[in-house]
Design a protein around this motif. Structure first.
Motif, PDB file in Angstrom:
ATOM      1  N   GLN A 169       0.821  -1.212   0.000  1.00  0.00           N
ATOM      2  CA  GLN A 169       0.000   0.000   0.000  1.00  0.00           C
ATOM      3  C   GLN A 169       0.855   1.262   0.000  1.00  0.00           C
ATOM      4  OE1 GLN A 169      -3.450  -0.374  -0.337  1.00  0.00           O
ATOM      5  NE2 GLN A 169      -3.140   1.722  -1.025  1.00  0.00           N
ATOM      6  N   THR A 170       1.972   1.242   0.728  1.00  0.00           N
ATOM      7  CA  THR A 170       2.851   2.408   0.774  1.00  0.00           C
ATOM      8  C   THR A 170       3.438   2.696  -0.599  1.00  0.00           C
ATOM      9  OG1 THR A 170       3.412   1.929   3.073  1.00  0.00           O
ATOM     10  CG2 THR A 170       4.912   3.375   1.867  1.00  0.00           C
ATOM     11  N   VAL A 171       3.911   1.658  -1.272  1.00  0.00           N
ATOM     12  CA  VAL A 171       4.503   1.830  -2.600  1.00  0.00           C
ATOM     13  C   VAL A 171       3.438   2.270  -3.598  1.00  0.00           C
ATOM     14  CG1 VAL A 171       5.688   0.660  -4.507  1.00  0.00           C
ATOM     15  CG2 VAL A 171       6.372   0.208  -2.137  1.00  0.00           C
ATOM     16  N   LYS A 172       2.275   1.634  -3.560  1.00  0.00           N
ATOM     17  CA  LYS A 172       1.193   2.001  -4.479  1.00  0.00           C
ATOM     18  C   LYS A 172       0.775   3.453  -4.267  1.00  0.00           C
ATOM     19  CE  LYS A 172      -3.385   0.612  -6.080  1.00  0.00           C
ATOM     20  NZ  LYS A 172      -4.294   1.691  -5.730  1.00  0.00           N
ATOM     21  N   ASP A 173       0.640   3.862  -3.002  1.00  0.00           N
ATOM     22  CA  ASP A 173       0.258   5.241  -2.695  1.00  0.00           C
ATOM     23  C   ASP A 173       1.320   6.232  -3.174  1.00  0.00           C
ATOM     24  OD1 ASP A 173      -2.073   4.295  -1.561  1.00  0.00           O
ATOM     25  OD2 ASP A 173      -1.389   4.572   0.517  1.00  0.00           O
ATOM     26  N   LEU A 174       2.581   5.861  -3.066  1.00  0.00           N
ATOM     27  CA  LEU A 174       3.676   6.712  -3.537  1.00  0.00           C
ATOM     28  C   LEU A 174       3.556   6.957  -5.044  1.00  0.00           C
ATOM     29  CD1 LEU A 174       6.588   8.012  -3.334  1.00  0.00           C
ATOM     30  CD2 LEU A 174       7.435   5.706  -3.770  1.00  0.00           C
ATOM     31  N   ILE A 175       3.396   5.880  -5.815  1.00  0.00           N
ATOM     32  CA  ILE A 175       3.292   6.009  -7.268  1.00  0.00           C
ATOM     33  C   ILE A 175       2.000   6.737  -7.650  1.00  0.00           C
ATOM     34  CG2 ILE A 175       3.139   4.746  -9.446  1.00  0.00           C
ATOM     35  CD1 ILE A 175       4.788   2.507  -8.065  1.00  0.00           C
ATOM     36  N   ALA A 176       0.879   6.352  -7.025  1.00  0.00           N
ATOM     37  CA  ALA A 176      -0.409   6.988  -7.333  1.00  0.00           C
ATOM     38  C   ALA A 176      -0.368   8.477  -7.030  1.00  0.00           C
ATOM     39  CB  ALA A 176      -1.531   6.311  -6.559  1.00  0.00           C
ATOM     40  N   GLY A 177       0.245   8.846  -5.926  1.00  0.00           N
ATOM     41  CA  GLY A 177       0.356  10.262  -5.576  1.00  0.00           C
ATOM     42  C   GLY A 177       1.115  11.046  -6.626  1.00  0.00           C
ATOM     43  N   ASN A 178       2.206  10.453  -7.126  1.00  0.00           N
ATOM     44  CA  ASN A 178       2.987  11.114  -8.172  1.00  0.00           C
ATOM     45  C   ASN A 178       2.171  11.267  -9.447  1.00  0.00           C
ATOM     46  OD1 ASN A 178       5.247  11.453  -6.591  1.00  0.00           O
ATOM     47  ND2 ASN A 178       6.252   9.600  -7.297  1.00  0.00           N
ATOM     48  N   LEU A 179       1.420  10.233  -9.808  1.00  0.00           N
ATOM     49  CA  LEU A 179       0.603  10.311 -11.021  1.00  0.00           C
ATOM     50  C   LEU A 179      -0.524  11.329 -10.869  1.00  0.00           C
ATOM     51  CD1 LEU A 179       0.463   6.519 -11.868  1.00  0.00           C
ATOM     52  CD2 LEU A 179       1.667   8.285 -13.151  1.00  0.00           C
ATOM     53  N   LYS A 180      -1.150  11.369  -9.710  1.00  0.00           N
ATOM     54  CA  LYS A 180      -2.235  12.331  -9.476  1.00  0.00           C
ATOM     55  C   LYS A 180      -1.718  13.764  -9.523  1.00  0.00           C
ATOM     56  CE  LYS A 180      -5.144   9.097  -6.972  1.00  0.00           C
ATOM     57  NZ  LYS A 180      -5.666   8.676  -5.667  1.00  0.00           N
ATOM     58  N   GLU A 181      -0.500  13.979  -9.012  1.00  0.00           N
ATOM     59  CA  GLU A 181       0.111  15.312  -9.095  1.00  0.00           C
ATOM     60  C   GLU A 181       0.322  15.738 -10.543  1.00  0.00           C
ATOM     61  OE1 GLU A 181       3.677  15.809  -6.782  1.00  0.00           O
ATOM     62  OE2 GLU A 181       2.764  14.837  -5.046  1.00  0.00           O
ATOM     63  N   ASN A 182       0.433  14.777 -11.436  1.00  0.00           N
ATOM     64  CA  ASN A 182       0.639  15.061 -12.857  1.00  0.00           C
ATOM     65  C   ASN A 182      -0.657  15.013 -13.665  1.00  0.00           C
ATOM     66  OD1 ASN A 182       3.620  15.426 -13.685  1.00  0.00           O
ATOM     67  ND2 ASN A 182       3.657  13.867 -12.084  1.00  0.00           N
ATOM     68  N   GLY A 183      -1.809  15.022 -12.982  1.00  0.00           N
ATOM     69  CA  GLY A 183      -3.091  15.162 -13.666  1.00  0.00           C
ATOM     70  C   GLY A 183      -3.779  13.883 -14.091  1.00  0.00           C
ATOM     71  N   PHE A 184      -3.353  12.734 -13.573  1.00  0.00           N
ATOM     72  CA  PHE A 184      -3.978  11.462 -13.920  1.00  0.00           C
ATOM     73  C   PHE A 184      -4.881  11.006 -12.783  1.00  0.00           C
ATOM     74  CE2 PHE A 184      -0.029  11.654 -16.298  1.00  0.00           C
ATOM     75  CZ  PHE A 184      -0.463  11.377 -17.579  1.00  0.00           C
ATOM     76  N   ASP A 185      -5.885  10.190 -13.119  1.00  0.00           N
ATOM     77  CA  ASP A 185      -6.808   9.638 -12.133  1.00  0.00           C
ATOM     78  C   ASP A 185      -6.684   8.121 -12.111  1.00  0.00           C
ATOM     79  OD1 ASP A 185      -8.072  12.102 -11.390  1.00  0.00           O
ATOM     80  OD2 ASP A 185      -9.090  12.054 -13.328  1.00  0.00           O
ATOM     81  N   GLU A 186      -6.914   7.533 -10.939  1.00  0.00           N
ATOM     82  CA  GLU A 186      -6.838   6.083 -10.822  1.00  0.00           C
ATOM     83  C   GLU A 186      -8.052   5.428 -11.471  1.00  0.00           C
ATOM     84  OE1 GLU A 186      -5.345   2.724  -7.688  1.00  0.00           O
ATOM     85  OE2 GLU A 186      -5.707   4.752  -6.983  1.00  0.00           O
ATOM     86  N   SER A 187      -7.815   4.374 -12.217  1.00  0.00           N
ATOM     87  CA  SER A 187      -8.876   3.649 -12.911  1.00  0.00           C
ATOM     88  C   SER A 187      -9.717   2.860 -11.912  1.00  0.00           C
ATOM     89  CB  SER A 187      -8.262   2.691 -13.933  1.00  0.00           C
ATOM     90  OG  SER A 187      -9.258   1.900 -14.532  1.00  0.00           O
ATOM     91  N   GLU A 188     -10.948   2.615 -12.284  1.00  0.00           N
ATOM     92  CA  GLU A 188     -11.864   1.807 -11.474  1.00  0.00           C
ATOM     93  C   GLU A 188     -11.720   0.318 -11.781  1.00  0.00           C
ATOM     94  OE1 GLU A 188     -13.932   2.993  -9.090  1.00  0.00           O
ATOM     95  OE2 GLU A 188     -13.051   4.958  -9.426  1.00  0.00           O
ATOM     96  N   THR A 189     -10.846  -0.040 -12.716  1.00  0.00           N
ATOM     97  CA  THR A 189     -10.685  -1.428 -13.133  1.00  0.00           C
ATOM     98  C   THR A 189      -9.240  -1.877 -12.948  1.00  0.00           C
ATOM     99  OG1 THR A 189     -11.053  -2.965 -14.972  1.00  0.00           O
ATOM    100  CG2 THR A 189     -10.224  -0.779 -15.539  1.00  0.00           C
ATOM    101  N   THR A 190      -9.009  -3.168 -13.099  1.00  0.00           N
ATOM    102  CA  THR A 190      -7.647  -3.696 -12.979  1.00  0.00           C
ATOM    103  C   THR A 190      -7.038  -4.017 -14.341  1.00  0.00           C
ATOM    104  OG1 THR A 190      -8.492  -5.948 -12.729  1.00  0.00           O
ATOM    105  CG2 THR A 190      -8.089  -4.689 -10.707  1.00  0.00           C
ATOM    106  N   ASP A 191      -7.804  -3.811 -15.405  1.00  0.00           N
ATOM    107  CA  ASP A 191      -7.329  -4.106 -16.754  1.00  0.00           C
ATOM    108  C   ASP A 191      -8.087  -3.237 -17.746  1.00  0.00           C
ATOM    109  OD1 ASP A 191      -6.580  -5.163 -19.206  1.00  0.00           O
ATOM    110  OD2 ASP A 191      -6.788  -7.236 -18.556  1.00  0.00           O
ATOM    111  N   PHE A 192      -7.374  -2.525 -18.586  1.00  0.00           N
ATOM    112  CA  PHE A 192      -8.038  -1.636 -19.547  1.00  0.00           C
ATOM    113  C   PHE A 192      -8.809  -2.381 -20.627  1.00  0.00           C
ATOM    114  CE2 PHE A 192      -4.846   1.556 -18.050  1.00  0.00           C
ATOM    115  CZ  PHE A 192      -5.767   2.444 -17.520  1.00  0.00           C
ATOM    116  N   LYS A 193      -8.549  -3.665 -20.824  1.00  0.00           N
ATOM    117  CA  LYS A 193      -9.282  -4.428 -21.837  1.00  0.00           C
ATOM    118  C   LYS A 193     -10.773  -4.514 -21.506  1.00  0.00           C
ATOM    119  CE  LYS A 193      -5.352  -7.239 -23.153  1.00  0.00           C
ATOM    120  NZ  LYS A 193      -4.740  -8.554 -23.099  1.00  0.00           N
ATOM    121  N   SER A 194     -11.088  -4.533 -20.226  1.00  0.00           N
ATOM    122  CA  SER A 194     -12.489  -4.641 -19.820  1.00  0.00           C
ATOM    123  C   SER A 194     -13.040  -3.318 -19.295  1.00  0.00           C
ATOM    124  CB  SER A 194     -12.631  -5.717 -18.742  1.00  0.00           C
ATOM    125  OG  SER A 194     -11.844  -5.372 -17.617  1.00  0.00           O
TER     126      SER A 194
END
Length: 139
Positions: A4-29
């Protein structure tokens, strides 16, 4: 540290750059609304760093590979512009994720490994691979 710490670290960096977390675990679906600057973060593998770990009696280091996938919209009318935008954002993200000041208080190392663009009929997926060295302390 932990997943969770590592995921939050990466997600925080992506959110700072204007991206949102997906509601799915795979973009194919995923729904079409997920194809515009959303991301999925996945740990892929880990291996014990025995050389470093043998010198310390109270901890070990886990060398992990993570995948950061970001979906970008694709359309026939703007395909070149969308792809160029993807590459500009890729360059910014790689530098941002690889910069020690953005993670040094959380994990031992975050290092860019590779990137790949996966083309789908309605969207592109940028897949950035990261090497993360996480520290575990024995309980």
């Amino acid at each position: 540290m932990s997943f969770q710490t590592v995921k939050d670290l990466i997600a925080g960096n992506l959110k700072e750059n204007g991206f949102d977390e997906s509601e799915t675990t795979d973009f194919k679906s995923a729904a079409a609304s997920e194809y515009a600057n959303t991301f999925i973060i996945k740990p892929l593998s880990g291996v014990n760093d025995e050389v470093t770990s043998e010198t310390l009696s109270d901890r070990f280091y886990d060398i992990q590979e993570w995948s950061v996938q970001i979906a970008f919209a694709r359309s026939d009318m703007n395909e070149v512009l969308n792809l160029e935008d993807l590459h500009r954002k890729k360059d910014t993200l790689i530098a941002y994720l690889d910069k020690p000041a953005n993670w040094s208080n959380s994990v031992r190392l975050v290092k860019y490994i590779s990137w790949e663009i996966i083309e789908n009929p309605n969207h592109y997926v940028l897949d950035i691979r990261l090497k993360i060295i996480d520290q575990y302390i024995y309980a």
